[in-house]
Design a protein around this motif. Structure first.
Motif, PDB file in Angstrom:
ATOM      1  N   ARG A 287       8.681  -9.476 -10.984  1.00  0.00           N
ATOM      2  CA  ARG A 287       8.186  -9.790  -9.635  1.00  0.00           C
ATOM      3  C   ARG A 287       6.664  -9.639  -9.563  1.00  0.00           C
ATOM      4  NH1 ARG A 287      10.172  -6.503  -4.366  1.00  0.00           N
ATOM      5  NH2 ARG A 287       8.510  -5.086  -5.045  1.00  0.00           N
ATOM      6  N   ALA A 288       6.138  -8.615 -10.236  1.00  0.00           N
ATOM      7  CA  ALA A 288       4.688  -8.436 -10.264  1.00  0.00           C
ATOM      8  C   ALA A 288       4.010  -9.593 -10.999  1.00  0.00           C
ATOM      9  CB  ALA A 288       4.337  -7.107 -10.924  1.00  0.00           C
ATOM     10  N   ALA A 289       4.639 -10.076 -12.066  1.00  0.00           N
ATOM     11  CA  ALA A 289       4.093 -11.221 -12.797  1.00  0.00           C
ATOM     12  C   ALA A 289       4.052 -12.451 -11.909  1.00  0.00           C
ATOM     13  CB  ALA A 289       4.918 -11.479 -14.049  1.00  0.00           C
ATOM     14  N   ARG A 290       5.114 -12.650 -11.129  1.00  0.00           N
ATOM     15  CA  ARG A 290       5.128 -13.768 -10.179  1.00  0.00           C
ATOM     16  C   ARG A 290       3.995 -13.639  -9.174  1.00  0.00           C
ATOM     17  NH1 ARG A 290       8.963 -13.636  -5.078  1.00  0.00           N
ATOM     18  NH2 ARG A 290       7.510 -11.890  -4.830  1.00  0.00           N
ATOM     19  N   ASP A 291       3.828 -12.455  -8.610  1.00  0.00           N
ATOM     20  CA  ASP A 291       2.789 -12.240  -7.602  1.00  0.00           C
ATOM     21  C   ASP A 291       1.401 -12.384  -8.210  1.00  0.00           C
ATOM     22  OD1 ASP A 291       4.756 -11.794  -5.736  1.00  0.00           O
ATOM     23  OD2 ASP A 291       4.612  -9.609  -5.806  1.00  0.00           O
ATOM     24  N   ALA A 292       1.243 -11.899  -9.434  1.00  0.00           N
ATOM     25  CA  ALA A 292      -0.056 -12.022 -10.099  1.00  0.00           C
ATOM     26  C   ALA A 292      -0.409 -13.483 -10.346  1.00  0.00           C
ATOM     27  CB  ALA A 292      -0.040 -11.248 -11.420  1.00  0.00           C
ATOM     28  N   ALA A 293       0.577 -14.278 -10.756  1.00  0.00           N
ATOM     29  CA  ALA A 293       0.344 -15.704 -10.999  1.00  0.00           C
ATOM     30  C   ALA A 293      -0.053 -16.429  -9.717  1.00  0.00           C
ATOM     31  CB  ALA A 293       1.594 -16.338 -11.599  1.00  0.00           C
ATOM     32  N   ALA A 294       0.428 -15.915  -8.561  1.00  0.00           N
ATOM     33  CA  ALA A 294       0.095 -16.510  -7.261  1.00  0.00           C
ATOM     34  C   ALA A 294      -1.125 -15.849  -6.630  1.00  0.00           C
ATOM     35  CB  ALA A 294       1.290 -16.393  -6.324  1.00  0.00           C
ATOM     36  N   ASN A 295      -1.803 -14.977  -7.391  1.00  0.00           N
ATOM     37  CA  ASN A 295      -2.998 -14.260  -6.917  1.00  0.00           C
ATOM     38  C   ASN A 295      -2.726 -13.400  -5.689  1.00  0.00           C
ATOM     39  OD1 ASN A 295      -4.873 -15.264  -8.896  1.00  0.00           O
ATOM     40  ND2 ASN A 295      -4.789 -17.237  -7.832  1.00  0.00           N
ATOM     41  N   ARG A 296      -1.526 -12.859  -5.607  1.00  0.00           N
ATOM     42  CA  ARG A 296      -1.221 -11.924  -4.529  1.00  0.00           C
ATOM     43  C   ARG A 296      -1.696 -10.526  -4.915  1.00  0.00           C
ATOM     44  NH1 ARG A 296       4.595 -14.439  -4.723  1.00  0.00           N
ATOM     45  NH2 ARG A 296       4.301 -16.286  -3.428  1.00  0.00           N
ATOM     46  N   PRO A 297      -2.167  -9.746  -3.971  1.00  0.00           N
ATOM     47  CA  PRO A 297      -2.670  -8.403  -4.302  1.00  0.00           C
ATOM     48  C   PRO A 297      -1.547  -7.481  -4.764  1.00  0.00           C
ATOM     49  CG  PRO A 297      -2.587  -8.728  -1.914  1.00  0.00           C
ATOM     50  CD  PRO A 297      -2.292 -10.063  -2.527  1.00  0.00           C
ATOM     51  N   LEU A 298      -1.850  -6.649  -5.750  1.00  0.00           N
ATOM     52  CA  LEU A 298      -0.888  -5.690  -6.289  1.00  0.00           C
ATOM     53  C   LEU A 298      -1.562  -4.329  -6.432  1.00  0.00           C
ATOM     54  CD1 LEU A 298       0.708  -7.921  -9.067  1.00  0.00           C
ATOM     55  CD2 LEU A 298       1.983  -6.826  -7.227  1.00  0.00           C
ATOM     56  N   PRO A 299      -0.801  -3.248  -6.252  1.00  0.00           N
ATOM     57  CA  PRO A 299      -1.375  -1.920  -6.484  1.00  0.00           C
ATOM     58  C   PRO A 299      -1.593  -1.716  -7.981  1.00  0.00           C
ATOM     59  CG  PRO A 299       0.973  -1.741  -6.085  1.00  0.00           C
ATOM     60  CD  PRO A 299       0.617  -3.181  -5.836  1.00  0.00           C
ATOM     61  N   PRO A 300      -2.507  -0.823  -8.365  1.00  0.00           N
ATOM     62  CA  PRO A 300      -2.754  -0.606  -9.794  1.00  0.00           C
ATOM     63  C   PRO A 300      -1.587   0.062 -10.518  1.00  0.00           C
ATOM     64  CG  PRO A 300      -4.027   0.931  -8.465  1.00  0.00           C
ATOM     65  CD  PRO A 300      -3.431  -0.063  -7.516  1.00  0.00           C
ATOM     66  N   PHE A 301      -0.708   0.738  -9.767  1.00  0.00           N
ATOM     67  CA  PHE A 301       0.385   1.479 -10.381  1.00  0.00           C
ATOM     68  C   PHE A 301       1.634   1.332  -9.528  1.00  0.00           C
ATOM     69  CE2 PHE A 301       2.825   5.461 -10.936  1.00  0.00           C
ATOM     70  CZ  PHE A 301       2.998   5.454 -12.304  1.00  0.00           C
ATOM     71  N   ILE A 302       2.752   0.959 -10.149  1.00  0.00           N
ATOM     72  CA  ILE A 302       4.043   0.846  -9.459  1.00  0.00           C
ATOM     73  C   ILE A 302       5.000   1.827 -10.118  1.00  0.00           C
ATOM     74  CG2 ILE A 302       5.969  -0.660  -8.850  1.00  0.00           C
ATOM     75  CD1 ILE A 302       4.023  -3.033  -9.018  1.00  0.00           C
ATOM     76  N   ASP A 303       5.305   2.912  -9.418  1.00  0.00           N
ATOM     77  CA  ASP A 303       6.175   3.962  -9.950  1.00  0.00           C
ATOM     78  C   ASP A 303       7.633   3.600  -9.689  1.00  0.00           C
ATOM     79  OD1 ASP A 303       7.417   6.257 -10.791  1.00  0.00           O
ATOM     80  OD2 ASP A 303       6.552   7.568  -9.254  1.00  0.00           O
ATOM     81  N   THR A 304       8.411   3.471 -10.755  1.00  0.00           N
ATOM     82  CA  THR A 304       9.817   3.089 -10.600  1.00  0.00           C
ATOM     83  C   THR A 304      10.736   4.295 -10.455  1.00  0.00           C
ATOM     84  OG1 THR A 304      10.021   2.933 -13.008  1.00  0.00           O
ATOM     85  CG2 THR A 304       9.512   0.912 -11.821  1.00  0.00           C
ATOM     86  N   GLY A 305      10.199   5.513 -10.594  1.00  0.00           N
ATOM     87  CA  GLY A 305      10.964   6.718 -10.267  1.00  0.00           C
ATOM     88  C   GLY A 305      11.805   7.264 -11.409  1.00  0.00           C
ATOM     89  N   SER A 306      12.200   8.534 -11.279  1.00  0.00           N
ATOM     90  CA  SER A 306      13.096   9.184 -12.237  1.00  0.00           C
ATOM     91  C   SER A 306      13.922  10.236 -11.507  1.00  0.00           C
ATOM     92  CB  SER A 306      12.308   9.843 -13.376  1.00  0.00           C
ATOM     93  OG  SER A 306      11.479  10.881 -12.888  1.00  0.00           O
TER      94      SER A 306
END
Length: 328
Positions: A287-306
């Motif tokens: 999903r981040a790759a999709r958003d990056a390809a569309a130049n949508r803003p993303l946070p520098p870190f996405i924590d998926t949790g444990s």
């Protein structure tokens, strides 16, 4: 004749209007998601490590949902850093994607390829393991320092003070190994009552973890506990403790959530394990790759949790969903 014309003229006008509308719609509609090509280079492509299999499942689910063309590549084993470098070089040279998802097997050695990819106009997303580059779009991963802290904190909870400990880690030089060790050492140092004998690396082979554990049991008969930092480290250690008659006596707190690990928790061989959320990791990376390809803003870190899993909370519904992430 007049009646025929009265029907033909409105029909022609309606056809012209419909055709014009379709042309305008075709011209103005956004580019389809399937035009986005994402290549993922993971640490190991072999299907004997459940962590990567679940990550791949999450990635494919996201690709299907968003209509993205997805290609997943990688070396056969995590310790083959040279192989991962060759694969990435070949992708950048012969088949560059819109976005690259990279689970770097070495923090330093993969960095030049990130720089090369960005210079080619490719958006790069790090997943699972970091890489020494400031040009990443985002980093999708477990907070591994926090994960290492959880492993050590649980060991301190279940083991009497003064007992000796060992860390069995996976691949030296990967951020997952470095950060989990950092988190564990932080907790142990803050407590100060548990001597740490050292850190041993398996190169992500279960047999190496087995051999390391057998040697530790011989050299340190008063060993109290082992902190194992990924799936193969945990499985090899657990099997050695069983075979040497030390299961439950030398306490084992591990990492990851293979079916065998779950069974070993039920049997009391593994006291606890910190599980990541690999399905989420794979899904969110695509999903981040999709958003990056569309130049949508993303946070520098996405924590998926444990989550820390023990025999006491193993069967809680929310934990069962994490342990068995089936896709409809």
């Amino acid at each position: 004749m007049f009646r025929i014309r009265s029907f033909i003229m409105p029909a022609i006008l309606a056809f012209i209007l419909l055709a014009g509308s379709l042309i305008i719609l075709f011209i103005t509609q956004p580019s389809p998601e399937k035009a986005i090509k994402v290549t993922a280079v993971i640490k190991a492509i072999a299907n004997d490590q459940e962590f990567w299999e679940v990550i791949k499942t999450g990635m494919r689910a996201a690709a299907n949902e968003f209509g993205i063309t997805l290609d997943i590549q990688g070396p056969w084993v995590e310790s083959d850093v040279d192989g991962q470098i060759r694969i990435t070089e070949n992708i950048l040279k012969n088949d560059p994607p819109t976005a690259l998802i990279l689970a770097a097997a070495d923090y330093i050695r993969l960095a030049p390829l990130v720089e090369q990819a960005v210079s080619q106009g490719i958006r790069v997303i790090a997943m699972d393991s970091g890489v020494a580059s400031s040009r990443l779009v985002t980093f999708v991963t477990t907070n591994n320092i926090e994960g290492g802290e959880k492993v050590a904190a649980e060991m301190l909870r279940i083991l009497e003070p003064g007992r000796k400990l060992a860390i069995i880690n996976h691949v030296q030089g990967t951020t997952t190994a470095m950060e989990r060790e950092e988190g564990a050492r932080k907790v142990l140092a803050q407590d100060g009552r548990y001597p740490l004998l050292g850190v041993w690396f398996t190169e992500n082979f279960e047999e190496n973890a087995y051999a390391i554990t057998v040697n530790l049991l011989k050299e340190y008969p008063d060993l109290g506990g082992i902190l194992a930092m990924n799936e193969f480290s945990t499985l090899g250690t657990a099997r050695a403790l069983q075979d040497q008659g030390h299961a439950g006596k030398v306490r084992l707190v591990g990492f990851d959530s293979s079916l065998t690990e779950i069974q070993l928790i039920e049997q009391g061989v593994i006291a606890a394990t910190v599980i990541q959320k690999p399905f989420n990791m794979g899904y969110l990376a695509v999903r981040a790759a999709r958003d990056a390809a569309a130049n949508r803003p993303l946070p520098p870190f996405i924590d998926t949790g444990s989550v820390l899993i023990t025999a006491d909370n193993l069967y809680e519904p929310e934990n069962q969903k994490l342990l068995f992430p089936f896709v409809d």
